[in-house]
Design a protein around this motif. Structure first.
Motif, PDB file in Angstrom:
ATOM      1  N   ASN A 119       0.827  -1.208   0.000  1.00 23.94           N
ATOM      2  CA  ASN A 119       0.000   0.000   0.000  1.00 23.94           C
ATOM      3  C   ASN A 119       0.862   1.260   0.000  1.00 23.94           C
ATOM      4  OD1 ASN A 119      -2.402   1.557   0.207  1.00 23.94           O
ATOM      5  ND2 ASN A 119      -1.828   1.907   2.341  1.00 23.94           N
TER       6      ASN A 119
ATOM      7  N   ASP B 111       2.533   1.584  -3.377  1.00 23.75           N
ATOM      8  CA  ASP B 111       1.479   1.878  -4.355  1.00 23.75           C
ATOM      9  C   ASP B 111       1.038   3.336  -4.235  1.00 23.75           C
ATOM     10  OD1 ASP B 111      -0.764   1.197  -6.188  1.00 23.75           O
ATOM     11  OD2 ASP B 111      -1.957   1.629  -4.380  1.00 23.75           O
ATOM     12  N   ASN B 112       0.810   3.781  -3.014  1.00 26.48           N
ATOM     13  CA  ASN B 112       0.440   5.185  -2.787  1.00 26.48           C
ATOM     14  C   ASN B 112       1.518   6.104  -3.342  1.00 26.48           C
ATOM     15  OD1 ASN B 112      -1.852   4.471  -1.482  1.00 26.48           O
ATOM     16  ND2 ASN B 112      -1.131   4.972   0.585  1.00 26.48           N
TER      17      ASN B 112
ATOM     18  N   ARG C  29       1.575   6.169  -7.081  1.00 27.25           N
ATOM     19  CA  ARG C  29       0.374   6.823  -7.618  1.00 27.25           C
ATOM     20  C   ARG C  29       0.398   8.332  -7.449  1.00 27.25           C
ATOM     21  NH1 ARG C  29      -4.732   5.594  -5.473  1.00 27.25           N
ATOM     22  NH2 ARG C  29      -3.860   4.282  -3.836  1.00 27.25           N
TER      23      ARG C  29
ATOM     24  N   GLY D 154      -6.416   1.718   2.546  1.00 28.93           N
ATOM     25  CA  GLY D 154      -5.062   1.154   2.643  1.00 28.93           C
ATOM     26  C   GLY D 154      -4.325   1.551   3.913  1.00 28.93           C
TER      27      GLY D 154
HETATM   28 MG   LIG Z   1      -3.388   3.188  -0.820  1.00 27.29          MG
END
Ligand SMILES: [Mg+2]
Ligand SMILES: Nc1ncnc2c1ncn2[C@@H]1O[C@H](COP(=O)(O)OP(=O)(O)OP(=O)(O)O)[C@@H](O)[C@H]1O
Length: 586
Positions: free
Chosen positions: A484, A487-488, A491, A550
């Motif tokens: 997470n 990924d965060n 992103r 998340g």
């Molecule tokens: Mg996330």
């Protein structure tokens, strides 16, 4: 002070009663003495006169008769005088009598009547003869007629000094008894003063002490009378008062303790809306109100609510926002009989609750959006394939890929929701293992290398852990956290950016940092990023937007390991998430 004392009053009253009684007694006694003395004297003189007249009229030897008369009247301290047409004779028992002559009797209009009219006469008064000092006397005159034809009158006279002496004597006795009565009364007053006055005075001092709050003072019970009973009653009253006061104070302290430790603010207002008492949370409210409204007086909202409460005569409830915090104010009026004497306002800080409420609303909107978007896309592309809109195989593959992606996304959302539900309910078990650090982190980071490459982001892993270094944790759960975080980071980082992961093993503690050069998180969002469904980037741009679950899941996982997770960020300057896990080696 002493003149107002009960004993002094008693003393003065008794003296006054004795004095009045004695004055009456004196007047009556004197009158009685005077009357009885006079009457006695008159009777005696009558007897002497009658006897003397008989002696003269019987015609014996004149000289012997006169001597006898002189003797008889002398016995009674009386004087006598015989006035006839032939001679005049006078006899007095002592020199205190004025020497009365024939002329005196003949010239007196009353006394003369005994001579002239032959009547019995009697006269009282102050008599003198010539230059002598007047003497108070009583004189009686009896007519005399001898057989030899001699006419005249015999006068018997007596001074009233004897009667006066008796009166004076009685007066003296009365004065003495008055003096004795006063002395006795004073002694009586002194006696009363020690028996009643002193205990009463002691009691007065004790009452004043008790009024000042000194409950240790004791009134000694000296006598077994009403004063003693009063002292016993006073001591009992003092004990009861002490017990009541102690209970009251304890209750007050308890109440103050409860108020001070209450999470809700409590304000006590008087009838004009002025604050009479408040607890610490209420102080915070008043202070922030004063700051926002630039007014140091009682918050105007409370005064307004008190006014409405007085009008409507019922409890008032209002929502108030001050300095970004949300308060619910409940104001209950206090009555003294029918009149409102003030109010108690309870101030409840509902900021968190309101936030949660808003989040729930946001969650429903988010989840429905998150669900609707993939569902409608799956639906749309499947229809397109069935309707034969996709002509080439490539187009069909592309559409099927989108359908696959969206169903994965749906699956992820459902899984995360389930995960969070489990974590929050505490129904999950950590499956801790001894995990080789380098293997674990390289594998986790490598999962993202394709994505990073595609988006042109530099993804780096840096660690000081040795080849064989291991650490105990649940690898699946920690991988979920790392996934997470990375990924965060990817992103929220644009092309040409970087994501840096560092892993350190320090004094038995594993610390992991995920840094990025991305968009950063606004300061006002920072405290809330670990809350479920919180999304800092409200614009739900496709592909970039997650579910907002998340980080909430990550925090639960790290907490369950006994570790800590935190964030540092500045808008447009990138973000750093770091977590640490303790070495609990089990
Ligand atoms: Mg996330
Ligand atoms: N590295 C980061 N840079 C900028 N913002 C971030 C970063 N990490 C998290 N955020 C912000 O915090 C929010 C919460 O993150 P979280 O991981 O909980 O949810 P999500 O990523 O939106 O959804 P999910 O992870 O459930 O797919 C994100 O929506 C984002 O706004």
């Amino acid at each position: 002070m002493i003149w107002r004392g009960i004993i002094t009053k008693l003393w003065a009253t008794i003296i006054a009663i004795v004095a009045i009684a004695l004055v009456f007694l004196t007047i009556l006694l004197l009158q009685f003495f005077e009357n009885s003395n006079l009457h006695q004297t008159e009777l005696q003189m009558h007897k002497i006169g009658t006897k003397s007249v008989q002696l003269i009229e019987n015609g014996g030897d004149r000289r012997t008769a006169l001597n006898s008369i002189s003797d008889i009247s002398g016995v009674y301290s009386a004087g006598s005088a015989l006035v006839t047409n032939r001679d005049y004779w006078f006899s007095a028992p002592d020199k205190g009598f004025p020497r009365l002559n024939r002329h005196f009797f003949q010239s007196d209009p009353v006394l003369n009547k005994a001579l002239v009219s032959g009547k019995f006469v009697e006269k009282q008064g102050a008599f003198s003869n010539g230059g002598t000092t007047p003497a108070k006397m009583i004189i009686i005159g009896l007519p005399v007629h001898t057989r030899l034809g001699e006419n005249g009158a015999l006068y018997i006279f007596q001074t009233l000094n004897i009667a006066q002496n008796a009166i004076d004597q009685s007066k003296k006795l009365i004065y003495i008894s008055t003096g004795i009565a006063i002395i006795l009364t004073t002694f009586f007053a002194f006696f009363l003063s020690t028996r009643i006055g002193a205990p009463l005075r002691r009691m007065r001092t004790a009452v004043l002490q008790v009024a000042r709050g000194n409950f240790d003072i004791n009134v000694p019970v000296v006598t077994r009378d009403e004063v003693g009973d009063l002292a016993v009653a006073f001591n009992k009253m003092r004990d009861d008062l002490k017990a009541n006061m102690t209970a009251l104070n304890q209750e007050k302290e308890q109440l103050a303790g409860i108020l001070d430790n209450m999470a809700d603010g409590v304000v006590l207002l008087d009838e004009n809306g002025r604050i009479k008492a408040k607890n610490p949370p209420a102080t915070a409210f008043v202070r922030s109100w004063a700051f926002e409204h630039d007014d140091a007086r009682s918050p105007s909202i409370l005064t307004e609510m008190l006014l409405s409460a007085s009008g409507e005569r019922k409890q008032q409830i209002q929502n108030v926002t001050t300095q970004g915090r949300f308060w619910v104010v409940i104001l209950t009026p206090l009555y003294s009989r029918q009149k409102i004497r003030g109010a108690v306002a309870v101030l409840r800080d509902m900021t968190e609750e309101q936030h949660i409420d808003q989040m729930k609303k946001g969650f429903v909107a988010n989840v429905s959006h998150e669900l609707r978007t993939p569902v409608s896309m799956i639906q749309g592309y499947s229809e397109a394939i069935i309707d034969g809109i996709a002509e080439t195989d490539q187009e069909k593959t592309d559409m099927a890929k989108i359908i696959l992606d969206e169903s994965k996304r749906l699956g992820r959302l459902v899984n995360e929701l389930l995960d969070l539900a489990k974590l929050e309910a505490g129904h999950f078990q950590l499956n801790k293992k001894d995990v080789p650090l380098i293997d674990f982190f390289s594998h986790t980071v490598n999962k993202f290398s394709n994505l990073a490459e595609k988006t042109g982001i530099r993804l780096e892993l840096e660690t000081d852990a040795g080849e064989n270094d291991c650490f105990v944790f649940d690898p699946d759960r920690v991988e979920q956290v790392m996934t997470n975080l990375i990924d965060n980071a990817i992103r929220h980082t644009s092309e040409e950016g970087w994501v840096h992961i560092s892993v350190h093993l320090e004094s038995g503690e594993l610390s992991v940092k995920v840094r990025d050069s991305g968009t950063g998180i606004a300061e006002e969002d920072l405290p809330f990023v670990f809350e479920r469904f919180y999304k800092a980037d409200k614009a739900r741009t496709r592909g970039k937007s997650g579910t907002g679950l998340g980080l909430a899941i990550a925090k639960h996982i790290i907490d369950a390991h006994g570790g800590e997770i935190s964030v540092n960020s500045r808008k447009e300057h990138g973000t750093t998430f770091q977590f640490s896990l303790p070495d609990n080696g089990d």
